[in-house]
Design an enzyme around this catalytic site. Sequence first.
Site, PDB file in Angstrom:
ATOM      1  N   GLY A  37       0.832  -1.205   0.000  1.00  0.00           N
ATOM      2  CA  GLY A  37       0.000   0.000   0.000  1.00  0.00           C
ATOM      3  C   GLY A  37       0.861   1.247   0.000  1.00  0.00           C
ATOM      4  O   GLY A  37       1.958   1.250   0.550  1.00  0.00           O
ATOM      5  N   LYS A  38       0.348   2.277  -0.642  1.00  0.00           N
ATOM      6  CA  LYS A  38       1.101   3.530  -0.749  1.00  0.00           C
ATOM      7  C   LYS A  38       0.086   4.671  -0.704  1.00  0.00           C
ATOM      8  O   LYS A  38      -0.995   4.538  -1.294  1.00  0.00           O
ATOM      9  CB  LYS A  38       1.814   3.529  -2.106  1.00  0.00           C
ATOM     10  CG  LYS A  38       3.150   4.205  -2.127  1.00  0.00           C
ATOM     11  CD  LYS A  38       3.804   4.021  -3.488  1.00  0.00           C
ATOM     12  CE  LYS A  38       4.967   4.950  -3.576  1.00  0.00           C
ATOM     13  NZ  LYS A  38       6.246   4.392  -3.602  1.00  0.00           N
ATOM     14  N   ARG A  52      -0.653   9.085   0.876  1.00  0.00           N
ATOM     15  CA  ARG A  52      -0.084  10.308   1.446  1.00  0.00           C
ATOM     16  C   ARG A  52       0.594  10.022   2.787  1.00  0.00           C
ATOM     17  O   ARG A  52       1.518  10.692   3.196  1.00  0.00           O
ATOM     18  CB  ARG A  52      -1.198  11.330   1.665  1.00  0.00           C
ATOM     19  CG  ARG A  52      -1.476  12.125   0.412  1.00  0.00           C
ATOM     20  CD  ARG A  52      -2.686  13.017   0.585  1.00  0.00           C
ATOM     21  NE  ARG A  52      -3.763  12.595  -0.294  1.00  0.00           N
ATOM     22  CZ  ARG A  52      -4.922  13.205  -0.425  1.00  0.00           C
ATOM     23  NH1 ARG A  52      -5.194  14.271   0.281  1.00  0.00           N
ATOM     24  NH2 ARG A  52      -5.831  12.764  -1.256  1.00  0.00           N
ATOM     25  N   TYR A  53       0.071   8.994   3.479  1.00  0.00           N
ATOM     26  CA  TYR A  53       0.589   8.653   4.803  1.00  0.00           C
ATOM     27  C   TYR A  53       1.992   8.044   4.746  1.00  0.00           C
ATOM     28  O   TYR A  53       2.731   8.029   5.716  1.00  0.00           O
ATOM     29  CB  TYR A  53      -0.365   7.637   5.474  1.00  0.00           C
ATOM     30  CG  TYR A  53      -0.481   6.342   4.694  1.00  0.00           C
ATOM     31  CD1 TYR A  53       0.455   5.329   4.865  1.00  0.00           C
ATOM     32  CD2 TYR A  53      -1.500   6.149   3.763  1.00  0.00           C
ATOM     33  CE1 TYR A  53       0.382   4.146   4.128  1.00  0.00           C
ATOM     34  CE2 TYR A  53      -1.583   4.976   3.024  1.00  0.00           C
ATOM     35  CZ  TYR A  53      -0.643   3.978   3.211  1.00  0.00           C
ATOM     36  OH  TYR A  53      -0.710   2.815   2.475  1.00  0.00           O
ATOM     37  N   ASP A  63     -10.723   8.993  12.347  1.00  0.00           N
ATOM     38  CA  ASP A  63     -10.519   8.799  10.908  1.00  0.00           C
ATOM     39  C   ASP A  63     -10.977   7.395  10.508  1.00  0.00           C
ATOM     40  O   ASP A  63     -10.289   6.680   9.766  1.00  0.00           O
ATOM     41  CB  ASP A  63      -9.051   9.031  10.517  1.00  0.00           C
ATOM     42  CG  ASP A  63      -8.895   9.268   9.010  1.00  0.00           C
ATOM     43  OD1 ASP A  63      -9.914   9.518   8.336  1.00  0.00           O
ATOM     44  OD2 ASP A  63      -7.748   9.216   8.527  1.00  0.00           O
TER      45      ASP A  63
END
Length: 501
Positions: A203-204, A206-207, A324
Site C-alpha cells: 500500500g502507498k 499520502r501517509y 478517521d
Amino acid sequence: MERSSLLTVVLVWAFLWISAIHADSKDDEKLLCTCENGKGTCMNGTCKGHICFYSWVHGHEERGCFSEVIYKEQCYSKFERLFMHCCRENLCNAFTTPPSNIKPTPTPPELNRPELWITLSLLLLITTASMCGLVLFLRFRRAHGRNDVHGDHDVTILKVPDGDDPTYGDIFDEFCTSGSGTGLPYLVQRTMARQISLVQCVGKGRYGEVWRGTWMGESVAVKIFSSRDEQSWFRETEIYNTVQLRHDNILGFIASDMTSKNSSTQLWLVTHFHELGSLYDFLQYSSLEPESCLRMCLSVACGLVHLHTEIVSSQEKPAIAHRDLKSRNILVKRNGQCCIADLGLAVIHSQSHDYLDVGNNPRVGTKRYMAPEVLDETIRMDVFESYKQTDIWALGLVFWEISRRTIVNGIVEEYCPPFFDMVPLDPSFEEMKKVVCVDQQKPSLHNRLHSHPILSAIAKIMKECWYQSPPARLTALRVRKTLSKLDHDSDFSIEKLKRDI
Ligand code: ADE
C-alpha cells in the site's frame, strides 16, 4: 585453567575499577557504559546513563545506557530467548555475553562440516571457561563483602527456552501477562524491528507506505510513515505503548521504531499482517452473504466499543475516539471479522483521571467521512463525546459500503465510496459541506435491503448513525448490542431450520 581465567577477570575488573573511579570523579550521578557507536548518545564506544545494559535477542547483541526512568520496564522483562543484563557499575556491560544455555538458533546445513564443529566446540569451551571464571570471581567478591554503593543488585533475567521459535504472539503473551502489560519494552521493539526483512509493498498513499515484511519467518505489516505525517507515528506509538489495546477487532501492535537513514528519519510501525488487506480493497473484488455482512459489521462495532469505552479496573484503559474511521483504515481478517487500524489522529479521554488529550497532529480526518458538525465547524472540541459521535457517523458510512456489496435476492451493487454520486473524487471541504450540511444528503439505500431481516436491521442502524444532531446518533455500544442480538437470532433460526429439515 580456572586460576588463569580468574586472574584475567581480576585484571579486567581492576582496569574497570580504575576507570570507574576516574569516571565517577567527573560525574557523580551517571555511569559510563559500553555502547555501539552511532546509536543514541553513544560516543567513542561509551555513553552515560544510570544503568548499563547488555541485551541479546535472537543473536542480536546490544550494549548501552538506560536512564533511571525507563530501566524498570527494560531490565525486569522476562522473555524466553531474550537475555538482558543490567548493572550499576562503570563499564559493567563491557564483557557480558549470553550464557551458553541459551538455545542456539537452528543450525544451518553447512554447520555439519567437522571443521565448523571443532570451531564451535572451541568457542563453547572458551565461553564456558570465561563464565566459570566470572562466577568464581563474583563469589570471591561477595565473600569479601564488597558493598553495592547504589543499593540495587545487578539484574539478569533469563528464561531458558524449551520449545520451537516463538511467534510474535508468544512474545507478546510473555510480556502482556507480566509487567506493565501494555506491550514489549522499547528495546525489544527496536531489536525486533531491525530484524525484519521487507518483502513487498502492499500500500502507498499520502501517509507513506505499507509493506509486508517477515520476522523469524512470520509475516508482519510495516507501515513506513512519510516525514510529513510524523505526528501520526508519534501519536499511534504513544497510544499503543501506553494503553492496553489488545483486542480481536483492533489491529495488533508489535513494535515501533525510529531510525536515521542518510540523515533522514525513518518511522516504522510494525503490526500484525492481514493478507486480505483493507476493507476498502476487499470490497472491490468480493461480495458477501447477509450473514458475512453482519459478522463484518458486528466486528467493526466491537472494535469501536472497545476504543470508545473507558475501563477503570486493574486492566484500566482510557476512552479513545478514532477520528478517521473509514474502510481504508479497517483490515479484513481470515475469519471474516475486521479490525480497526490507524490511531494516528485518536483522542484520549479519562473521566476517572479527568483529562482530555486531543494530541497535536495537524492532520484532519478524511473529508468524505466527515460528520456535519466537523464540516460546518460547530463541533465542540473540548467535549470528548463529540469525537465519539463523529466516529458513529463514519461507522454508518462503513456499514453502507459493506451493505452495497451484500447479495440479497440475487442483487448486489458495485463498490462505491460514500457520496460517490454527490461529490467528485477527492472532494474538497466545501464540496462535502454543501452536500452534508447544506443539503443534508444521506447515502441512498437500495430497496433490496428492506426485504431481508439482517440487512433491513443494518439499514435502520445506518440511518440512526446519520442524524444531523450528534447526540441523537446511536452509541457504539447500542450498535453492537443490536447487531449481537441479530447475530444470535439468525444463528437460532438457522439451527431451527436445520432441526425442521
Ligand atoms: N494494509 C495496511 N495495513 C495492513 C496490514 N496490517 N496488513 C495487511 N495489509 C495492510
